[in-house]
Design an enzyme around this catalytic site. Structure first.
Site, mmCIF file in Angstrom:
data_model
loop_
_atom_site.group_PDB
_atom_site.id
_atom_site.type_symbol
_atom_site.label_atom_id
_atom_site.label_comp_id
_atom_site.label_asym_id
_atom_site.label_seq_id
_atom_site.Cartn_x
_atom_site.Cartn_y
_atom_site.Cartn_z
ATOM 1 N N GLY A 73 0.814 -1.201 0.000
ATOM 2 C CA GLY A 73 0.000 0.000 0.000
ATOM 3 C C GLY A 73 0.849 1.253 0.000
ATOM 4 O O GLY A 73 0.512 2.251 -0.652
ATOM 5 N N SER A 96 -3.812 -2.472 0.120
ATOM 6 C CA SER A 96 -2.747 -3.378 0.551
ATOM 7 C C SER A 96 -3.364 -4.699 0.984
ATOM 8 O O SER A 96 -4.235 -4.727 1.853
ATOM 9 C CB SER A 96 -1.952 -2.769 1.708
ATOM 10 O OG SER A 96 -0.882 -3.610 2.089
ATOM 11 N N CYS A 141 7.062 8.756 21.017
ATOM 12 C CA CYS A 141 8.002 9.158 22.051
ATOM 13 C C CYS A 141 9.071 10.043 21.425
ATOM 14 O O CYS A 141 9.726 9.642 20.469
ATOM 15 C CB CYS A 141 8.640 7.932 22.692
ATOM 16 S SG CYS A 141 9.439 8.273 24.267
#
Length: 388
Positions: free
Chosen positions: A75, A206, A332
């Site tokens: 994809g 996909s 993070c």
């Protein structure tokens, strides 16, 4: 939990297990009918015939012409070919260099557009979304300029599940003569796939998102849509995607897509009941919890939340220890958690946005699985909050 049958998989937006029928359909093209589809001998013709049968299956489901089906490697590759190919072709023809998109795209789109802006000097406008992640078609219309060559809007959001009004956006783009691309990777088996009815010019899929194999994708490219190949090489896929075609993968994608479409009405009805039981239970039981994404215009298998005062990755790890596979949209940065770009676009403050959880249902899930989550998750959130 040691036995795999005791584990619960609720991460179907990340990937899905391959349907056994898909494996059986693919097997001959790994073993006996292994020829290169470009070869002129019998082995090649056998592979080429299988490839065209797969193309016919896909074209029938998408209600499109055979020439509009392009097999790719993923994809992400489909998105890259659509975006780079259309943008470069438009620039080469002198049509303009402005692209319109949103801040809630998958990285396959968002990062590609960033690169087109930063390295290839395209202008990029990202229109805002509302608190549900929904695009206003009027904002699309207002962002279009004479030099706009491409609009890209994700059809069904992978992170929060919101479904965009693609038909309205498509009508605006078609009236203004601007190409429309959509990442529809989350959509097969969940929404009808008729790109021409929505005035979509480029659509990416996909296989592994709908119980097909990894390593194969699809790009629907409307006839007469100019594309410069994103990679260079041979003349495969009508000159749009060089490289020896993965015949087994194409067969697997087509088979999986057909199965997904056949199952869609009944499976969606079943999954909506499970999703709503899951979402309503979590919101009722767990304080300081919110549903993310649109409450109604959302993918039928998709439930996503934020919990104030906890970190999403900690929730995912605790669920994993309890035998439940889920995912989080939190990221993070330099050791500090922060909300994903999608959750930031929805306007969620950090204290909420870092506590994201995505639970996406699939064929194997049952009411018992939902009830196990509703039993385990409240205590997990309580323990994590107490540990802060």
């Amino acid at each position: 939990m040691n036995a795999s049958e005791d584990r619960i998989y609720l991460d179907h937006s990340a990937t899905t297990p391959v349907d056994p029928r898909v494996i059986r359909a693919m097997a001959p093209y790994w073993r006996d009918a292994f020829g290169n589809s470009e070869s002129s001998h019998a082995f090649g013709r056998e592979a080429a015939n299988a490839l065209e049968r797969a193309r016919q299956m896909v074209a029938s489901i998408l209600d499109c012409h055979l020439s509009e089906v392009v097999f790719t490697g993923s994809g992400t590759e489909s998105d890259n070919l659509a975006l780079r190919g259309a943008a470069w072709a438009a620039r080469r023809a002198g049509h303009g260099n402005h692209i319109v998109s949103t801040p809630v795209e998958h990285h396959a789109v968002g990062h590609t557009l960033d690169q087109l802006r930063d390295l290839f000097d395209f202008e990029l406008t990202r229109i805002p979304v509302d608190r549900y992640g929904l695009v206003d078609p009027d904002d699309v219309a207002a962002a279009l300029r004479p030099e706009t060559v491409l609009v890209s809007v994700i059809m069904g959001n992978n992170e929060v599940g919101t479904i965009q009004p693609m038909a309205e956006i498509g009508r605006i783009c078609r009236e203004r003569g601007v190409l429309l691309h959509t990442d529809a990777v989350q959509v097969p088996g969940r929404l009808p796939l008729r790109p021409d009815e929505m005035d979509i010019d480029l659509l990416a899929l996909s296989a592994h998102k709908f119980h097909g194999p990894k390593g194969v994708g699809l790009l629907y490219a409307r006839r007469d849509t100019p594309l410069v190949p994103a990679i260079t090489g041979g003349d495969h896929e009508r000159g749009r995607r060089p490289g020896t075609v993965n015949v087994a993968g194409a067969v697997g994608l087509a088979t999986a897509l057909q199965i997904a479409e056949e199952r869609r009405p009944a499976e969606n009805a079943r999954l909506r009941l499970l999703r709503d039981r899951l979402a309503n239970g979590i919101l009722e039981i767990i304080p300081d919890s919110r549903l993310t994404g649109h409450p109604a215009e959302r993918l039928p298998h998709h439930a996503s939340f934020v919990f104030r005062g906890v970190e999403g990755e900690s929730i995912v790890q605790a669920l994993d220890l309890a035998g439940i596979a889920a995912s989080s949209g939190a990221a993070c940065a330099e050791g500090e958690p922060e909300p994903s770009s999608v959750l930031k676009a929805l306007g969620l403050p950090t204290e909420w946005g870092i506590g994201s959880l995505r639970l996406t249902l699939g064929r194997s899930n049952t009411q018992e699985h939902v009830d196990r989550v509703l039993s385990a998750l409240p205590q997990i959130i309580e323990d994590l909050r107490e540990a802060q």
